[in-house]
Design a protein around this motif. Structure first.
Motif, PDB file in Angstrom:
ATOM      1  N   GLY A 133     -11.226   8.604 -18.705  1.00  0.00           N
ATOM      2  CA  GLY A 133     -12.039   7.708 -17.889  1.00  0.00           C
ATOM      3  C   GLY A 133     -11.908   6.254 -18.279  1.00  0.00           C
ATOM      4  N   VAL A 134     -12.074   5.998 -19.556  1.00  0.00           N
ATOM      5  CA  VAL A 134     -12.078   4.605 -20.015  1.00  0.00           C
ATOM      6  C   VAL A 134     -10.685   3.976 -19.849  1.00  0.00           C
ATOM      7  N   ASP A 139     -10.206   3.115 -16.187  1.00  0.00           N
ATOM      8  CA  ASP A 139     -11.031   1.929 -15.961  1.00  0.00           C
ATOM      9  C   ASP A 139     -10.283   0.662 -16.407  1.00  0.00           C
ATOM     10  N   GLY A 193     -16.398  12.742 -14.056  1.00  0.00           N
ATOM     11  CA  GLY A 193     -15.674  12.453 -15.304  1.00  0.00           C
ATOM     12  C   GLY A 193     -14.417  13.304 -15.421  1.00  0.00           C
ATOM     13  N   ASP A 228     -10.606  12.236 -15.888  1.00  0.00           N
ATOM     14  CA  ASP A 228      -9.804  12.745 -17.007  1.00  0.00           C
ATOM     15  C   ASP A 228      -8.532  13.448 -16.520  1.00  0.00           C
ATOM     16  N   SER A 255     -21.128  12.714 -15.615  1.00  0.00           N
ATOM     17  CA  SER A 255     -20.480  12.854 -16.926  1.00  0.00           C
ATOM     18  C   SER A 255     -19.228  13.707 -16.765  1.00  0.00           C
ATOM     19  N   GLY A 256     -18.694  14.176 -17.903  1.00  0.00           N
ATOM     20  CA  GLY A 256     -17.496  14.999 -17.848  1.00  0.00           C
ATOM     21  C   GLY A 256     -17.763  16.390 -17.288  1.00  0.00           C
ATOM     22  N   GLY A 257     -18.999  16.836 -17.386  1.00  0.00           N
ATOM     23  CA  GLY A 257     -19.313  18.191 -16.937  1.00  0.00           C
ATOM     24  C   GLY A 257     -20.275  18.249 -15.762  1.00  0.00           C
ATOM     25  N   ALA A 284     -20.426   4.258 -17.647  1.00  0.00           N
ATOM     26  CA  ALA A 284     -19.759   3.186 -18.396  1.00  0.00           C
ATOM     27  C   ALA A 284     -18.708   2.485 -17.534  1.00  0.00           C
ATOM     28  N   ASN A 285     -18.325   3.094 -16.421  1.00  0.00           N
ATOM     29  CA  ASN A 285     -17.228   2.546 -15.607  1.00  0.00           C
ATOM     30  C   ASN A 285     -17.561   1.158 -15.059  1.00  0.00           C
ATOM     31  N   THR A 340     -23.672   7.628 -22.736  1.00  0.00           N
ATOM     32  CA  THR A 340     -22.773   8.708 -23.151  1.00  0.00           C
ATOM     33  C   THR A 340     -23.600   9.702 -23.976  1.00  0.00           C
ATOM     34  N   ASP A 341     -23.003  10.845 -24.304  1.00  0.00           N
ATOM     35  CA  ASP A 341     -23.770  11.866 -25.014  1.00  0.00           C
ATOM     36  C   ASP A 341     -24.327  11.310 -26.323  1.00  0.00           C
ATOM     37  N   GLY A 365     -21.830   9.578 -19.070  1.00  0.00           N
ATOM     38  CA  GLY A 365     -20.662   8.838 -19.558  1.00  0.00           C
ATOM     39  C   GLY A 365     -19.924   8.014 -18.509  1.00  0.00           C
ATOM     40  N   VAL A 366     -19.854   8.506 -17.266  1.00  0.00           N
ATOM     41  CA  VAL A 366     -19.098   7.787 -16.228  1.00  0.00           C
ATOM     42  C   VAL A 366     -19.812   6.485 -15.827  1.00  0.00           C
ATOM     43  N   HIS A 422     -30.249  13.122 -20.369  1.00  0.00           N
ATOM     44  CA  HIS A 422     -29.577  12.067 -19.588  1.00  0.00           C
ATOM     45  C   HIS A 422     -30.558  11.407 -18.612  1.00  0.00           C
TER      46      HIS A 422
HETATM   47  O1  KG4 Z   1     -21.800  11.930 -20.782  1.00  0.00           O
HETATM   48  P1  KG4 Z   1     -20.481  12.038 -21.495  1.00  0.00           P
HETATM   49  O2  KG4 Z   1     -20.283  11.184 -22.724  1.00  0.00           O
HETATM   50  O3  KG4 Z   1     -20.194  13.516 -21.931  1.00  0.00           O
HETATM   51  C1  KG4 Z   1     -20.418  14.621 -21.081  1.00  0.00           C
HETATM   52  O4  KG4 Z   1     -21.592  15.124 -21.054  1.00  0.00           O
HETATM   53  O5  KG4 Z   1     -19.445  14.993 -20.403  1.00  0.00           O
HETATM   54  O6  KG4 Z   1     -19.333  11.729 -20.415  1.00  0.00           O
HETATM   55  C2  KG4 Z   1     -17.967  11.801 -20.722  1.00  0.00           C
HETATM   56  C3  KG4 Z   1     -17.161  11.483 -19.471  1.00  0.00           C
HETATM   57  C4  KG4 Z   1     -15.672  11.731 -19.639  1.00  0.00           C
HETATM   58  O7  KG4 Z   1     -15.188  12.471 -18.547  1.00  0.00           O
HETATM   59  C5  KG4 Z   1     -15.096  10.322 -19.684  1.00  0.00           C
HETATM   60  O8  KG4 Z   1     -13.778  10.242 -19.215  1.00  0.00           O
HETATM   61  C6  KG4 Z   1     -16.055   9.583 -18.770  1.00  0.00           C
HETATM   62  O9  KG4 Z   1     -17.330  10.107 -19.114  1.00  0.00           O
HETATM   63  N1  KG4 Z   1     -16.009   8.140 -18.985  1.00  0.00           N
HETATM   64  C7  KG4 Z   1     -15.627   7.250 -18.053  1.00  0.00           C
HETATM   65  C8  KG4 Z   1     -15.665   5.971 -18.668  1.00  0.00           C
HETATM   66  N2  KG4 Z   1     -16.098   6.137 -19.960  1.00  0.00           N
HETATM   67  C9  KG4 Z   1     -16.311   7.471 -20.135  1.00  0.00           C
HETATM   68  N3  KG4 Z   1     -15.246   7.433 -16.781  1.00  0.00           N
HETATM   69  C10 KG4 Z   1     -14.902   6.328 -16.097  1.00  0.00           C
HETATM   70  N4  KG4 Z   1     -14.897   5.079 -16.604  1.00  0.00           N
HETATM   71  C11 KG4 Z   1     -15.285   4.860 -17.870  1.00  0.00           C
HETATM   72  N5  KG4 Z   1     -15.290   3.620 -18.369  1.00  0.00           N
END
Ligand code: KG4
Ligand code: ZN
Length: 351
Positions: free
Chosen positions: A194-195, A198, A177, A181, A150-152, A287-288, A315-316, A284-285, A122
């Protein structure tokens, strides 16, 4: 000192969570192919990622994706110098599928491989470039401050150089993230949240509800999102589904605003404390849409050079793992067959 034969191309595998991804990446950061299988719908009925389903999906999709990545890049195994695979941190069952596959390929093909830290991937995602846009591309300059969300994970790093990463601050509980979620689940928006938050927030008023911004005024760079989640729970639990649905845009916009405010406040504080003006936001976040807009405005106001990788690299994805892996292999590092999957980073991954 022994001279390291420089690799030109690596094939990389990422299976640390629910996305299965394969990429072919050059030592210059050029992505020759990136193919992924995202199976959110398989997890949706459970409102979150089910590790067992994730690892079964990896074992189904990984080999066909490896073939696809070679054909998309119009390459053959002979063109590939080495292999990279995420071996930490992540879900054990998911990591095992990628790692065992890459170990087997490494043995069968007689090519070296390396286990990569997903977070290093990342952090280096902003160096990736597409084949056809590589000419005008400007990579981030060292040192830079990176916000990985991200989510984690939700962590602010000082990236001094390749392989030199210092943790400046991190969430003490939920990742950003995860906070998105969990709110989406409470508000009936489903998974992945997340998406959807958003999208709903785009029509809402971010000042409609006053959600807490924990630790925002404190001078350290740690963060906390569990108080925000509890506050949303207290607000939503006495409401009926109809009441929530009637105010959904305002609720999403206000909740999102609290997360974005905390992340950007701490990021700016990190830049001010370290006197560094180069900033990367990744994960991933990133992307917000609200975070992107407010981060750009903040960068302009404070003369920061901001870089947010394109969505496919935020994103991953396996491209970021391939780049981190080939850099390390060209630095003389590689793994042997005794390397295992690890749910956490190694202690010496960060300074
Ligand atoms: O990096 P990632 O693809 O996977 C992990 O390593 O976790 O991140 C996924 C996270 C999820 O919690 C998802 O809800 C969040 O990124 N996410 C967003 C958006 N798109 C993905 N959070 C807020 N707004 C978004 N547009
Ligand atoms: Zn990730």
């Amino acid at each position: 000192m022994k001279e390291v034969v420089q690799m030109e191309l690596a094939l990389a595998v990422e299976t640390s969570c629910d996305d299965t991804s394969v990429a072919i990446v050059g030592k210059d950061g050029v992505v020759h192919s990136l193919v992924s299988a995202t199976k959110d719908l398989d997890h949706e009925p459970y409102g979150g990622i089910v590790p067992e389903i994730a690892s079964r999906n990896h074992s189904k999709h990984l080999l066909p994706l490896i073939d696809k990545s070679l054909s998309q890049a119009q390459m053959q195994w002979a063109d590939i110098d080495g292999l990279a695979v995420t071996n930490r941190p992540g879900l054990m069952g998911s990591l095992i599928v990628g790692l065992v596959t890459v170990k087997s390929l490494s043995q069968a093909l007689g090519k070296p491989f390396i286990g990569v830290n997903h977070l290093e991937g990342h952090l280096l995602a902003a160096f990736l470039k597409d084949k056809n846009t590589a000419d005008g591309f400007t990579p981030p300059q060292f040192p830079f401050v990176a916000l990985a969300i991200s989510g984690g994970h939700t962590t602010i790093y000082l990236v001094e150089d390749f392989f030199r990463y210092k943790v400046l601050g991190s969430t003490k509980d939920d990742a950003a993230g995860e906070a998105f979620d969990k709110f989406a689940k409470m508000a009936g928006l489903g998974f992945p949240g997340g998406v959807r938050v958003d999208q709903m927030a785009q029509k809402g008023d971010p000042k409609a509800h006053d959600f807490p911004r924990s630790m925002i005024l404190e001078p350290h760079l740690d963060m906390s999102f569990s108080g925000l989640k509890s506050s949303a729970q207290r607000l939503l639990s006495p409401m009926t589904a109809e009441q929530i649905s009637a105010q959904l845009s305002d609720l999403c916009a206000s909740y999102q605003e609290a997360i974005v405010d905390v992340l950007l406040h701490k990021l700016l504080k990190a830049c001010q404390q370290s006197k560094i003006k180069n900033v990367v936001i990744t994960g991933g976040v990133s992307a917000n849409s609200r975070l992107r807009a407010k981060a750009s405005a903040m960068a302009q106001q404070h003369q920061l050079t901001l870089s947010i990788p394109p969505l496919a690299y935020c994103t991953d994805n396996a491209a970021m793992i391939g780049y981190a892996g080939i850099l390390r292999m060209n630095n003389g590092e590689h793994s042997d067959l005794s390397v295992g999957p690890a749910p956490r980073s190694y202690q010496n991954d960060f300074l």
